[in-house]
Write a protein that holds these residues in place. Structure first.
Motif, PDB file in Angstrom:
ATOM      1  N   GLU A 133      14.875 -19.542   1.642  1.00 29.12           N
ATOM      2  CA  GLU A 133      14.683 -18.999   0.756  1.00 29.12           C
ATOM      3  C   GLU A 133      15.309 -17.149   0.712  1.00 29.12           C
ATOM      4  OE1 GLU A 133      10.555 -20.134   0.477  1.00 29.12           O
ATOM      5  OE2 GLU A 133      11.280 -22.177   0.702  1.00 29.12           O
ATOM      6  N   PRO A 134      15.263 -17.313  -1.241  1.00 25.10           N
ATOM      7  CA  PRO A 134      15.287 -15.573  -0.837  1.00 25.10           C
ATOM      8  C   PRO A 134      14.279 -14.582  -0.463  1.00 25.10           C
ATOM      9  CG  PRO A 134      15.099 -16.528  -3.523  1.00 25.10           C
ATOM     10  CD  PRO A 134      15.027 -17.601  -2.139  1.00 25.10           C
ATOM     11  N   PRO A 135      14.589 -13.266   0.319  1.00 22.77           N
ATOM     12  CA  PRO A 135      14.036 -12.687   0.850  1.00 22.77           C
ATOM     13  C   PRO A 135      12.549 -12.471   0.036  1.00 22.77           C
ATOM     14  CG  PRO A 135      15.386 -11.733   0.838  1.00 22.77           C
ATOM     15  CD  PRO A 135      16.444 -12.933   0.435  1.00 22.77           C
ATOM     16  N   THR A 136      11.500 -12.445   0.355  1.00 17.23           N
ATOM     17  CA  THR A 136      10.219 -11.385  -0.669  1.00 17.23           C
ATOM     18  C   THR A 136       9.436 -10.116  -0.491  1.00 17.23           C
ATOM     19  OG1 THR A 136       8.698 -12.909   0.067  1.00 17.23           O
ATOM     20  CG2 THR A 136      10.156 -13.312  -1.717  1.00 17.23           C
ATOM     21  N   VAL A 137       9.233  -9.121  -0.545  1.00 13.70           N
ATOM     22  CA  VAL A 137       8.725  -8.040  -0.533  1.00 13.70           C
ATOM     23  C   VAL A 137       7.245  -8.184   0.015  1.00 13.70           C
ATOM     24  CG1 VAL A 137       8.606  -5.384  -0.610  1.00 13.70           C
ATOM     25  CG2 VAL A 137      10.834  -6.087  -1.195  1.00 13.70           C
ATOM     26  N   VAL A 138       6.396  -8.283   0.643  1.00  9.42           N
ATOM     27  CA  VAL A 138       5.238  -8.255   1.036  1.00  9.42           C
ATOM     28  C   VAL A 138       3.931  -6.804   0.782  1.00  9.42           C
ATOM     29  CG1 VAL A 138       2.830  -9.393   2.093  1.00  9.42           C
ATOM     30  CG2 VAL A 138       4.897 -10.472   2.084  1.00  9.42           C
ATOM     31  N   ARG A 139       3.889  -6.201  -0.118  1.00 10.71           N
ATOM     32  CA  ARG A 139       3.298  -5.086   0.046  1.00 10.71           C
ATOM     33  C   ARG A 139       1.609  -5.038   0.471  1.00 10.71           C
ATOM     34  NH1 ARG A 139       5.259  -0.708  -2.740  1.00 10.71           N
ATOM     35  NH2 ARG A 139       3.455   0.069  -3.138  1.00 10.71           N
ATOM     36  N   ARG A 140       1.372  -3.781   1.732  1.00 10.78           N
ATOM     37  CA  ARG A 140      -0.257  -4.038   1.844  1.00 10.78           C
ATOM     38  C   ARG A 140      -1.462  -3.512   1.049  1.00 10.78           C
ATOM     39  NH1 ARG A 140      -0.446  -1.204   7.462  1.00 10.78           N
ATOM     40  NH2 ARG A 140       0.395   0.386   6.381  1.00 10.78           N
ATOM     41  N   PRO A 141      -2.212  -3.817   0.387  1.00  8.05           N
ATOM     42  CA  PRO A 141      -2.891  -3.603  -0.357  1.00  8.05           C
ATOM     43  C   PRO A 141      -2.878  -1.890   0.279  1.00  8.05           C
ATOM     44  CG  PRO A 141      -4.354  -4.942   0.833  1.00  8.05           C
ATOM     45  CD  PRO A 141      -3.078  -5.415   1.096  1.00  8.05           C
ATOM     46  N   THR A 142      -3.824  -0.897  -0.533  1.00  7.43           N
ATOM     47  CA  THR A 142      -4.396   0.322  -0.407  1.00  7.43           C
ATOM     48  C   THR A 142      -5.827   0.182   0.191  1.00  7.43           C
ATOM     49  OG1 THR A 142      -2.522   1.451  -1.601  1.00  7.43           O
ATOM     50  CG2 THR A 142      -4.962   3.177  -1.208  1.00  7.43           C
ATOM     51  N   ASN A 143      -6.245   0.696   0.891  1.00  8.67           N
ATOM     52  CA  ASN A 143      -7.235   0.688   1.612  1.00  8.67           C
ATOM     53  C   ASN A 143      -8.727   1.249   0.272  1.00  8.67           C
ATOM     54  OD1 ASN A 143     -10.204   1.265   2.628  1.00  8.67           O
ATOM     55  ND2 ASN A 143      -9.233   0.811   5.078  1.00  8.67           N
ATOM     56  N   ARG A 144      -9.489   0.528  -0.367  1.00 12.20           N
ATOM     57  CA  ARG A 144     -10.240   1.818  -1.131  1.00 12.20           C
ATOM     58  C   ARG A 144     -10.940   2.665  -0.214  1.00 12.20           C
ATOM     59  NH1 ARG A 144     -13.214  -3.143   0.697  1.00 12.20           N
ATOM     60  NH2 ARG A 144     -15.219  -2.837   1.063  1.00 12.20           N
ATOM     61  N   PHE A 145     -11.383   2.288   1.449  1.00 14.50           N
ATOM     62  CA  PHE A 145     -12.360   3.787   1.392  1.00 14.50           C
ATOM     63  C   PHE A 145     -11.761   4.560   1.684  1.00 14.50           C
ATOM     64  CE2 PHE A 145     -14.627  -0.203   4.140  1.00 14.50           C
ATOM     65  CZ  PHE A 145     -15.796  -0.049   3.158  1.00 14.50           C
ATOM     66  N   ALA A 199      -6.344   0.861   8.373  1.00 14.55           N
ATOM     67  CA  ALA A 199      -5.461   1.355   8.595  1.00 14.55           C
ATOM     68  C   ALA A 199      -4.564   0.580   9.983  1.00 14.55           C
ATOM     69  CB  ALA A 199      -4.798   2.587   8.154  1.00 14.55           C
ATOM     70  N   ARG A 200      -5.677   1.179  11.373  1.00 14.68           N
ATOM     71  CA  ARG A 200      -5.316   1.124  11.935  1.00 14.68           C
ATOM     72  C   ARG A 200      -4.524  -0.793  12.752  1.00 14.68           C
ATOM     73  NH1 ARG A 200      -8.507   3.231  15.030  1.00 14.68           N
ATOM     74  NH2 ARG A 200      -7.512   5.392  14.293  1.00 14.68           N
ATOM     75  N   ARG A 201      -5.411  -1.459  12.350  1.00 12.51           N
ATOM     76  CA  ARG A 201      -5.438  -3.117  11.942  1.00 12.51           C
ATOM     77  C   ARG A 201      -4.605  -3.181  11.793  1.00 12.51           C
ATOM     78  NH1 ARG A 201     -11.832  -4.215  10.638  1.00 12.51           N
ATOM     79  NH2 ARG A 201     -13.111  -3.195  12.959  1.00 12.51           N
ATOM     80  N   GLY A 202      -3.794  -3.088  10.670  1.00 11.47           N
ATOM     81  CA  GLY A 202      -2.830  -3.967  10.136  1.00 11.47           C
ATOM     82  C   GLY A 202      -2.498  -4.254   8.943  1.00 11.47           C
ATOM     83  N   ASN A 203      -3.617  -3.929   8.539  1.00 16.20           N
ATOM     84  CA  ASN A 203      -4.362  -4.803   6.926  1.00 16.20           C
ATOM     85  C   ASN A 203      -3.705  -4.238   5.963  1.00 16.20           C
ATOM     86  OD1 ASN A 203      -4.493  -6.489   8.800  1.00 16.20           O
ATOM     87  ND2 ASN A 203      -6.920  -6.667   9.034  1.00 16.20           N
TER      88      ASN A 203
END
Length: 365
Positions: A40-52, A79-83
């Protein structure tokens, strides 16, 4: 029998070539990169910006430092958790908070809210602390004076700051008397200063309004009145180490001479000419524990005198009974007066004095 049309026939009824499927799309251009079958063609996953992190930046820019620090800490943990992302925003919020803190500190310093021994500039007299030196007259705590390092030319030094006991406002006269007694006791050591004759006590005390606000601080100031110039050293460095208050005398100390009327006594080595030597000391014990300024009432001159004479006579019999002194002696004593007593000094000192100077100790080794 019908003859099939020629391939070159361009007529409207020209037949569709047999090898071309109906509705077929033009052949696609071959891909330069071969992909494995089923990929399948590759997709780019963007992490959401932390509201804190966003909140940390916003509160930091607004100067809400406690909130900014809390939000930034929470953002960095997430951010350290990588989410989620937002590390740069959190640090930006911390930087903005630090800038606000630095600005507040600078304003306080420029406003002259406090002074230190090494500081200088215009400050309120009530902001001075023990050991601070300054120039200018201070009548009230709100008066402005020039704080200076004690190594620069000055004429005033704060020798003590202390609070009066908590009680209903006793009136301006009684406040002044209490403050004067407190400052006099704190300044006793200055009787050993080589500038003692040119030192004049001043005090700054609370008025009725400040008393009810909870401010009972007394500032004890010493003013130098010498005509030869100003002071260029802390008063503590002007003390003559040979001079002692009577309650500082220790057993075996020798003195050039001793007088009950003098506030200080000049001590010397016992191998030098002297007429007096301490042979006993005693501290009057009190029933219970007392805070400074809250000692039991002074028992009176006669009571203290009798107590001192009895103690010194008993100690003399014990000390000189088996080893009489080589010369005639007379006993002297020093005991607390009412001011000493109120200042926490309950010492009795016994001395043996001679008519002719001695160059040896009267005490047996």
């Amino acid at each position: 029998m019908t003859t099939p049309p020629s391939p070159d026939d361009d007529g409207p009824d020209a037949a569709v070539p047999a090898w071309a499927p109906p509705d077929a799309s033009p052949p696609a251009e071959p891909s330069p990169v071969a992909e494995p079958p089923g990929a399948e063609p590759p997709t780019v996953v963007r992490r959401p910006t932390n509201r804190f992190a966003v909140a940390a930046l916003a509160t930091g820019l607004l100067g809400m430092v406690p909130f900014a620090v809390g939000f930034a800490a929470a953002a960095l943990v997430r951010a350290r958790r990588g989410n989620e992302q937002g590390t740069s925003l959190a640090f930006a919020g911390l930087a903005a908070s630090a800038a606000w803190v630095a600005a507040v500190v600078a304003v306080v310093v420029l406003a002259g809210g406090s002074a230190s021994p090494a500081g200088h500039g215009q400050v309120r007299a009530s902001a001075l602390r023990a050991g601070d030196c300054f120039s200018g007259a201070a009548i009230k705590g709100t008066d402005l004076v020039t704080a200076l390092p004690c190594t620069r030319r000055h004429e005033n030094e704060v020798i003590a700051r202390s609070a009066l006991p908590e009680e209903p406002y006793p009136g301006l006269g009684k406040v002044y008397i209490k403050a004067r007694e407190l400052c006099a006791n704190r300044g006793l050591y200055l009787q050993k200063s080589r500038y003692h004759d040119n030192l004049e006590p001043h005090l700054l005390g609370p008025d009725r309004e400040s008393w009810w606000r909870g401010d009972r601080e007394v500032t004890c100031v010493v003013h130098y009145t010498g005509t030869t110039g100003k002071l260029t050293t802390p008063l503590a460095q002007t003390i003559d180490p040979r001079l002692k208050l009577y309650n500082e005398l220790a057993m075996g100390d020798c003195a050039e001479d001793f007088s009950e009327d003098e506030a200080v006594t000049a001590t010397v080595p016992c191998t030098e000419p002297h007429r007096s030597q301490v042979f006993a000391t005693h501290w009057i014990s009190l029933d219970g524990e007392y805070a400074p300024g809250d000692f039991p009432p002074y028992p009176g001159v006669d009571h203290i005198k009798k107590k001192a004479i009895r103690f010194c006579a008993r100690e003399a019999r014990t000390l000189f009974g088996e080893h009489p002194p080589p010369v005639d002696i007379r006993q002297q004593y020093a005991a607390p007066d009412e001011q000493d007593w109120d200042g926490g000094n309950q010492a009795i000192v016994c001395l043996a004095s001679t008519k002719k100077p001695l160059k040896r100790s009267l005490l047996a080794k």
